[in-house]
Design a protein around this motif. Structure first.
Motif, mmCIF file in Angstrom:
data_model
loop_
_atom_site.group_PDB
_atom_site.id
_atom_site.type_symbol
_atom_site.label_atom_id
_atom_site.label_comp_id
_atom_site.label_asym_id
_atom_site.label_seq_id
_atom_site.Cartn_x
_atom_site.Cartn_y
_atom_site.Cartn_z
ATOM 1 N N LYS A 179 0.853 -1.187 0.000
ATOM 2 C CA LYS A 179 0.000 0.000 0.000
ATOM 3 C C LYS A 179 0.892 1.242 0.000
ATOM 4 C CE LYS A 179 -4.072 -1.936 2.326
ATOM 5 N NZ LYS A 179 -5.053 -1.740 3.439
ATOM 6 N N VAL A 181 0.636 5.587 -0.209
ATOM 7 C CA VAL A 181 -0.113 6.843 -0.241
ATOM 8 C C VAL A 181 0.801 7.912 -0.839
ATOM 9 C CG1 VAL A 181 -1.224 8.668 1.120
ATOM 10 C CG2 VAL A 181 -1.584 6.266 1.712
ATOM 11 N N GLU A 202 -1.189 -1.042 -4.145
ATOM 12 C CA GLU A 202 -2.494 -0.423 -3.952
ATOM 13 C C GLU A 202 -2.225 1.049 -3.619
ATOM 14 O OE1 GLU A 202 -6.073 -0.529 -0.663
ATOM 15 O OE2 GLU A 202 -5.108 -2.449 -1.194
ATOM 16 N N THR A 204 -3.086 5.195 -3.217
ATOM 17 C CA THR A 204 -4.043 6.259 -2.911
ATOM 18 C C THR A 204 -3.336 7.591 -3.117
ATOM 19 O OG1 THR A 204 -5.233 4.935 -1.268
ATOM 20 C CG2 THR A 204 -5.518 7.331 -1.169
ATOM 21 N N LEU A 206 -3.634 11.718 -2.672
ATOM 22 C CA LEU A 206 -4.335 12.831 -2.042
ATOM 23 C C LEU A 206 -3.923 14.121 -2.746
ATOM 24 C CD1 LEU A 206 -3.710 11.888 1.718
ATOM 25 C CD2 LEU A 206 -5.632 11.197 0.247
ATOM 26 N N LYS A 229 -8.712 4.435 -12.346
ATOM 27 C CA LYS A 229 -9.846 3.676 -11.812
ATOM 28 C C LYS A 229 -9.742 2.207 -12.190
ATOM 29 C CE LYS A 229 -14.896 3.836 -11.467
ATOM 30 N NZ LYS A 229 -16.132 4.556 -11.895
ATOM 31 N N ILE A 233 -6.472 2.583 -8.460
ATOM 32 C CA ILE A 233 -5.886 3.732 -7.782
ATOM 33 C C ILE A 233 -7.006 4.609 -7.227
ATOM 34 C CG2 ILE A 233 -4.497 5.823 -8.041
ATOM 35 C CD1 ILE A 233 -2.951 4.430 -10.254
ATOM 36 N N THR A 234 -6.939 4.897 -5.939
ATOM 37 C CA THR A 234 -7.926 5.773 -5.302
ATOM 38 C C THR A 234 -7.418 7.204 -5.340
ATOM 39 O OG1 THR A 234 -8.649 4.009 -3.810
ATOM 40 C CG2 THR A 234 -9.179 6.276 -3.171
ATOM 41 N N VAL A 236 -8.283 11.051 -4.109
ATOM 42 C CA VAL A 236 -9.078 11.929 -3.252
ATOM 43 C C VAL A 236 -8.678 13.361 -3.570
ATOM 44 C CG1 VAL A 236 -9.767 12.510 -0.908
ATOM 45 C CG2 VAL A 236 -9.087 10.153 -1.461
ATOM 46 N N ILE A 264 -5.614 6.737 6.757
ATOM 47 C CA ILE A 264 -5.346 5.560 5.946
ATOM 48 C C ILE A 264 -3.966 5.032 6.311
ATOM 49 C CG2 ILE A 264 -4.454 6.997 4.054
ATOM 50 C CD1 ILE A 264 -5.491 4.865 2.108
#
Length: 468
Positions: A179, A181, A202, A204, A206, A229, A233-234, A236, A264
């Motif tokens: 993971k 970020v 994974e 994310t 921001l 998507k 990939i997330t 925010v 997170i």
């Protein structure tokens, strides 16, 4: 060479050996100047060592791994695809970065540029000292070109360490994070986020702005958002990063979005929110060089500061922090020192994001052109109408030309899609040369090729499209 308390005399000295510095040194030498270049860390600068080049290597590795796992559409099915990330990093460092940096050393030597290792500090407008851990030497110079580049910004609550890393740390991880970020969804964050997602992370992201890649137009960015998507990939947006808490084997990232506090947990958090010019601890103020509040050096259109013997280029002057901008400014400054009547002209300065798909822009957007008082139109040709793109299964994207209505002069172009970084070059030449759409349309393009899209877009601008 005399060392010690005596000042060694230099003609032109360049401080920093990145894509601005080494290009300035070579061009100055080509113009007949006796040149020395000072570098405190590594030849090739951030770009070749911990920036543009190694990031593209990881992006390429990510593409290979992802495509090996997802090529069923071509009738290619593979099982037990494995990634040896240690080998990936070794290839990046030894075969890519080392090859290029050793090549730069060779080019400097070939052009008789003296390499001085150490950290430079201005004593006055014609003198500097170069310091190492063991010694210090004073040099006098006729002209100095400062090309010291920039470094990642560290934000409050995210002190860099083992689990909180900058882009350099992100490029040198010894493992693919389960993971990850990323704080900052600009070009660097989006590129590395895409690369690590392709490698199996994974991810994310921001981003404080309403969209990722905020310097690109929305209809271009939507292709990247769609790809993100599909890869899980997330993203925010309108998010404010608050704090990173190192848990030892993980990190917890706290942020605020939509008025709510969120958290997170990840293996690493990479901060890519911008860069700071490396102008502190150089003694520029002592030499009398004028600076902005942001620490940028004020220069004229040749790169000369208010001190006639000191010049500055690249990330430490106004404008985008782009390696090719630094190299361009380097040639202008070096030639200006030699007395050539040259000046910077940023009308055709390209910008590229090596995401999936790639995004590229040059010149003005339609909005910028209209704000500048030009009467223009935009002509957008989809990659789905290009045979080569279809055969690559890379149909997402377009080429858009911004042309004047009266005489179809190309004042800008945008490309979203496969190999946009290469396609934009022809359009940059068109903008730089003041070509019109007919010039491009009448240029015979090889078939089948992605380059044909520029011809099709030009024909569309002329109202004579064949493939649309």
């Amino acid at each position: 060479m005399v060392v010690g308390d005596f000042a060694v005399e230099l003609d032109t000295v360049v401080i920093g050996a990145g894509p601005g510095g080494y290009v300035a040194a070579i061009r100055a030498a080509q113009m007949g100047q006796k040149v020395a270049i000072i570098e405190r860390e590594y030849i090739g600068g951030v770009c070749l060592n911990v920036g543009c080049i190694p990031s593209k290597a990881l992006i390429s590795a990510g593409h290979r791994y992802h495509e090996a796992k997802h090529s069923e559409i071509f009738g290619v099915t593979t099982e037990n695809v494995k990634l040896d990330f240690t080998k990936t990093q070794q290839w990046k460092d030894e075969k890519v970065v080392k090859t290029l940096t050793s090549g730069i050393r060779m080019l400097l030597k070939k052009n008789k540029v003296e390499i001085i290792e150490g950290e430079a500090f201005f004593v006055d407008e014609n003198t500097l000292r170069v310091m190492t851990e063991e010694s210090a030497q004073t040099y006098s110079f006729n002209n100095a070109i400062v090309a010291t580049g920039s470094r990642p910004i560290e934000i409050g609550g995210f002190k860099f360490g083992k689990r909180v890393i900058d882009s350099t740390g992100g490029l040198n991880l010894t493992e693919v994070p389960k993971k990850l970020v990323i704080v900052g969804g600009g070009v660097i964050g989006a590129e590395l986020g895409s690369a690590y997602a392709n490698l199996g992370s994974e991810v994310t992201i921001l981003e404080g702005s309403p969209q990722i890649l905020p310097t690109f137009e929305k209809d271009m960015v939507k292709f990247v958002e769609k790809d993100f998507k599909s890869k899980g990939i997330t993203v925010v947006t309108k998010a404010m990063a608050k704090e990173a808490v190192d848990n030892g084997n993980s990190v917890t990232v706290k942020y605020e979005a939509n008025g709510k506090e969120e958290a997170i947990e990840a293996d690493y958090v990479m901060v890519t929110v911008g860069r700071r010019p490396n102008t502190d601890d150089l003694g520029l103020e002592i030499a009398g060089v004028e600076m902005t509040e942001r620490g940028l050096v004020k220069v004229d259109n040749q790169g000369r500061t208010n001190v006639k013997s000191i010049w500055a280029i690249g990330d430490i002057v106004a404008g985008a922090a782009l390696a090719h901008k630094a190299s361009y400014e380097a040639k202008i400054a070096a030639e200006a020192i030699s007395g050539k009547a040259v000046a910077v002209d940023y009308v055709a300065m390209p910008a590229v994001a090596f995401t999936d798909p790639e995004l590229a822009t040059v010149g003005m957007t339609e909005k910028e052109a209209k704000e500048a008082g030009l009467d223009v139109k935009a002509s957008k040709f989809p990659l789905g109408g290009n045979g080569r793109a279809i055969s690559l299964d890379k149909k997402e994207g377009f080429v858009r030309l911004v042309t004047t209505k009266e005489d179809n002069v190309i004042v800008g172009a945008q490309v979203a899609g496969v190999n946009a970084s290469d396609i934009i070059a022809e359009l940059g030449l068109a903008v730089e040369s003041g070509m019109n759409a007919e010039d491009v349309a009448l240029t015979i393009h090889s078939h089948p090729s992605l380059a044909e899209v520029t011809m099709d877009a030009a024909e569309l601008a002329l109202g004579l499209p064949i493939h649309m």
